[in-house]
Design a protein around this motif. Structure first.
Motif, PDB file in Angstrom:
ATOM      1  N   PHE A  31       0.852  -1.179   0.000  1.00  0.00           N
ATOM      2  CA  PHE A  31       0.000   0.000   0.000  1.00  0.00           C
ATOM      3  C   PHE A  31       0.893   1.236   0.000  1.00  0.00           C
ATOM      4  CE2 PHE A  31      -2.582  -3.308   1.803  1.00  0.00           C
ATOM      5  CZ  PHE A  31      -3.862  -3.055   1.331  1.00  0.00           C
ATOM      6  N   GLY A  32       0.600   2.179  -0.877  1.00  0.00           N
ATOM      7  CA  GLY A  32       1.481   3.332  -0.942  1.00  0.00           C
ATOM      8  C   GLY A  32       0.811   4.595  -1.432  1.00  0.00           C
ATOM      9  N   THR A  33       1.575   5.653  -1.425  1.00  0.00           N
ATOM     10  CA  THR A  33       1.160   6.942  -1.971  1.00  0.00           C
ATOM     11  C   THR A  33       2.154   7.330  -3.054  1.00  0.00           C
ATOM     12  OG1 THR A  33       2.448   8.124  -0.302  1.00  0.00           O
ATOM     13  CG2 THR A  33       0.140   7.699   0.203  1.00  0.00           C
ATOM     14  N   ALA A  34       1.807   8.334  -3.852  1.00  0.00           N
ATOM     15  CA  ALA A  34       2.691   8.710  -4.956  1.00  0.00           C
ATOM     16  C   ALA A  34       2.614  10.204  -5.238  1.00  0.00           C
ATOM     17  CB  ALA A  34       2.321   7.922  -6.212  1.00  0.00           C
ATOM     18  N   SER A  35       3.694  10.729  -5.779  1.00  0.00           N
ATOM     19  CA  SER A  35       3.748  12.141  -6.157  1.00  0.00           C
ATOM     20  C   SER A  35       4.737  12.310  -7.306  1.00  0.00           C
ATOM     21  CB  SER A  35       4.198  12.997  -4.966  1.00  0.00           C
ATOM     22  OG  SER A  35       5.567  12.770  -4.679  1.00  0.00           O
ATOM     23  N   ASP A  93       2.911   1.531   3.177  1.00  0.00           N
ATOM     24  CA  ASP A  93       4.176   0.787   3.143  1.00  0.00           C
ATOM     25  C   ASP A  93       5.220   1.466   2.276  1.00  0.00           C
ATOM     26  OD1 ASP A  93       2.892  -1.419   4.521  1.00  0.00           O
ATOM     27  OD2 ASP A  93       1.946  -1.889   2.599  1.00  0.00           O
ATOM     28  N   ALA A  94       4.782   2.286   1.319  1.00  0.00           N
ATOM     29  CA  ALA A  94       5.702   2.818   0.317  1.00  0.00           C
ATOM     30  C   ALA A  94       5.291   4.221  -0.110  1.00  0.00           C
ATOM     31  CB  ALA A  94       5.730   1.907  -0.906  1.00  0.00           C
ATOM     32  N   SER A 122      17.863  13.348   2.668  1.00  0.00           N
ATOM     33  CA  SER A 122      17.064  13.561   3.878  1.00  0.00           C
ATOM     34  C   SER A 122      15.682  12.941   3.748  1.00  0.00           C
ATOM     35  CB  SER A 122      16.939  15.056   4.177  1.00  0.00           C
ATOM     36  OG  SER A 122      18.200  15.627   4.435  1.00  0.00           O
ATOM     37  N   LEU A 123      15.055  13.131   2.595  1.00  0.00           N
ATOM     38  CA  LEU A 123      13.727  12.559   2.371  1.00  0.00           C
ATOM     39  C   LEU A 123      13.773  11.035   2.470  1.00  0.00           C
ATOM     40  CD1 LEU A 123      10.771  12.574   1.490  1.00  0.00           C
ATOM     41  CD2 LEU A 123      11.542  12.829  -0.887  1.00  0.00           C
ATOM     42  N   ILE A 124      14.750  10.419   1.835  1.00  0.00           N
ATOM     43  CA  ILE A 124      14.876   8.961   1.860  1.00  0.00           C
ATOM     44  C   ILE A 124      15.116   8.468   3.277  1.00  0.00           C
ATOM     45  CG2 ILE A 124      16.353   7.036   1.134  1.00  0.00           C
ATOM     46  CD1 ILE A 124      16.759   8.653  -1.525  1.00  0.00           C
ATOM     47  N   ASP A 125      15.981   9.153   4.015  1.00  0.00           N
ATOM     48  CA  ASP A 125      16.277   8.738   5.381  1.00  0.00           C
ATOM     49  C   ASP A 125      15.046   8.839   6.286  1.00  0.00           C
ATOM     50  OD1 ASP A 125      18.883   8.165   4.749  1.00  0.00           O
ATOM     51  OD2 ASP A 125      19.697  10.064   5.495  1.00  0.00           O
ATOM     52  N   VAL A 126      14.284   9.912   6.131  1.00  0.00           N
ATOM     53  CA  VAL A 126      13.071  10.078   6.944  1.00  0.00           C
ATOM     54  C   VAL A 126      12.052   8.990   6.628  1.00  0.00           C
ATOM     55  CG1 VAL A 126      11.072  11.574   7.332  1.00  0.00           C
ATOM     56  CG2 VAL A 126      13.363  12.547   7.330  1.00  0.00           C
ATOM     57  N   GLY A 131       9.680   3.490   8.452  1.00  0.00           N
ATOM     58  CA  GLY A 131       9.304   2.172   7.931  1.00  0.00           C
ATOM     59  C   GLY A 131       8.612   2.211   6.594  1.00  0.00           C
ATOM     60  N   ILE A 132       8.855   3.271   5.817  1.00  0.00           N
ATOM     61  CA  ILE A 132       8.221   3.427   4.507  1.00  0.00           C
ATOM     62  C   ILE A 132       9.288   3.279   3.429  1.00  0.00           C
ATOM     63  CG2 ILE A 132       6.947   5.007   3.005  1.00  0.00           C
ATOM     64  CD1 ILE A 132       5.862   6.338   5.576  1.00  0.00           C
ATOM     65  N   GLN A 133       9.052   2.395   2.465  1.00  0.00           N
ATOM     66  CA  GLN A 133      10.011   2.146   1.403  1.00  0.00           C
ATOM     67  C   GLN A 133       9.911   3.214   0.308  1.00  0.00           C
ATOM     68  OE1 GLN A 133      12.551  -0.032   0.828  1.00  0.00           O
ATOM     69  NE2 GLN A 133      12.307  -0.696   2.962  1.00  0.00           N
ATOM     70  N   PRO A 134      11.052   3.817  -0.068  1.00  0.00           N
ATOM     71  CA  PRO A 134      11.025   4.763  -1.191  1.00  0.00           C
ATOM     72  C   PRO A 134      11.014   4.042  -2.538  1.00  0.00           C
ATOM     73  CG  PRO A 134      13.242   4.604  -0.266  1.00  0.00           C
ATOM     74  CD  PRO A 134      12.364   3.730   0.584  1.00  0.00           C
ATOM     75  N   TYR A 135      10.094   4.433  -3.390  1.00  0.00           N
ATOM     76  CA  TYR A 135      10.055   3.997  -4.790  1.00  0.00           C
ATOM     77  C   TYR A 135      10.373   5.247  -5.609  1.00  0.00           C
ATOM     78  CZ  TYR A 135       7.747  -0.521  -3.835  1.00  0.00           C
ATOM     79  OH  TYR A 135       7.450  -1.804  -3.411  1.00  0.00           O
ATOM     80  N   VAL A 136      11.478   5.236  -6.324  1.00  0.00           N
ATOM     81  CA  VAL A 136      11.974   6.467  -6.930  1.00  0.00           C
ATOM     82  C   VAL A 136      11.827   6.459  -8.452  1.00  0.00           C
ATOM     83  CG1 VAL A 136      13.988   7.955  -7.249  1.00  0.00           C
ATOM     84  CG2 VAL A 136      13.591   6.845  -5.037  1.00  0.00           C
ATOM     85  N   THR A 137      11.157   7.492  -8.968  1.00  0.00           N
ATOM     86  CA  THR A 137      11.049   7.709 -10.409  1.00  0.00           C
ATOM     87  C   THR A 137      12.124   8.703 -10.830  1.00  0.00           C
ATOM     88  OG1 THR A 137       8.658   7.387 -10.320  1.00  0.00           O
ATOM     89  CG2 THR A 137       9.545   8.441 -12.288  1.00  0.00           C
TER      90      THR A 137
END
Length: 254
Positions: A31-35, A93-94, A122-126, A131-137
């Motif tokens: 389950f995730g959000t996106a921007s 989760d992401a 900083s964003l990735i570390d936060v 406990g949220i996985q970064p998915y990077v475009t």
């Protein structure tokens, strides 16, 4: 009638949301959000960020009916910690976000911008702390304007080399923590809407009745752009596989 309809929709949605639980989904479902960077970050003149083709499009007289732009947007650049807290509160989760190429390379290439690297680090570390996985475009349509001016951006095969350089920099800087990468967001839409219909950046087309297109060739440019996107994607894939995959797997498995 409109209000009643809206109320019925909201009530129905609430009933569905109440009935659906995580247990209803298969194990491992994410389950995730996106921007995207241009739509969310704002702070277009901060952190040594360079201008993008979307900044240029939004600034054209009469191009945007309500005179809006993304100079501030939702101010994610300054509020990302609060935004991540909200994501944590709703239990995602992401988080899929895009990196602004122009924050990493204000002129499209050359030496990386330390302020841009610091922001995304900083964003990735936060995210990981919560406990949220970064998915990077890597590319969500906001090409540095410098490359558009220099050689026509995605219409020139030079973009392949510059995109691989940009992507490799991101892999080097963030890949020890980022497991999931997306190369190009919706390439079909970018090629068609940017170079055939002219309704998105860089706003090129040859439609006679179009009010805003000043240049472009709708019959050929979308195909050239699509071709270069495919080559750029392939170049980035091979660069990651050859130079970063083994190293990142060792970091992530620690």
């Amino acid at each position: 009638m409109g209000v009643l309809t809206l109320v019925h929709i909201l009530v129905s949605f609430a009933a569905c949301a109440e009935a659906i639980r995580r247990a209803d989904f298969p194990p491992g479902f994410t389950f995730g959000t996106a921007s995207s960077a241009y739509q969310y970050e704002g702070a277009v003149n901060e952190g040594q960020r360079g201008p993008t083709i979307w900044d240029t499009l939004a600034s054209r007289p009469g191009r945007v009916i309500d005179f809006s732009n993304a100079d501030v947007a939702v101010d994610h650049y300054h509020r990302y910690k609060e935004d991540v807290d909200l994501m944590k509160d709703i239990g995602v989760d992401a988080y899929r976000f895009s990196i602004s190429w122009a924050r990493i390379f204000p002129n499209g290439t050359g030496k990386p911008n330390e302020e841009g690297l610091s922001y995304y680090n900083s964003l990735i570390d936060v995210l990981l702390e919560k406990g949220i996985q970064p998915y990077v475009t890597l590319f969500h349509w906001d090409l540095p304007q410098a490359l558009e001016d220099k050689y026509g951006g995605w219409l020139n095969s030079q973009i392949v080399e510059d995109f691989v350089h940009y992507a490799s920099t991101c892999f080097k800087e963030f890949g020890d923590r980022v497991k999931h990468w997306i190369t190009v967001n919706e390439p079909h839409n970018f090629a068609i809407d940017g170079y055939d219909f002219g309704i998105q950046a860089p706003g090129r087309c040859s439609i006679i009745s179009h009010l805003f297109c000043k240049e472009g060739t709708s019959s050929t440019e979308p195909y050239i752009v699509a071709h270069n996107i495919l080559l750029a994607h392939a170049g980035v894939f091979h660069a990651y596989k050859q130079h970063f995959k083994v190293i990142h797997c060792k970091h992530i498995l620690k």
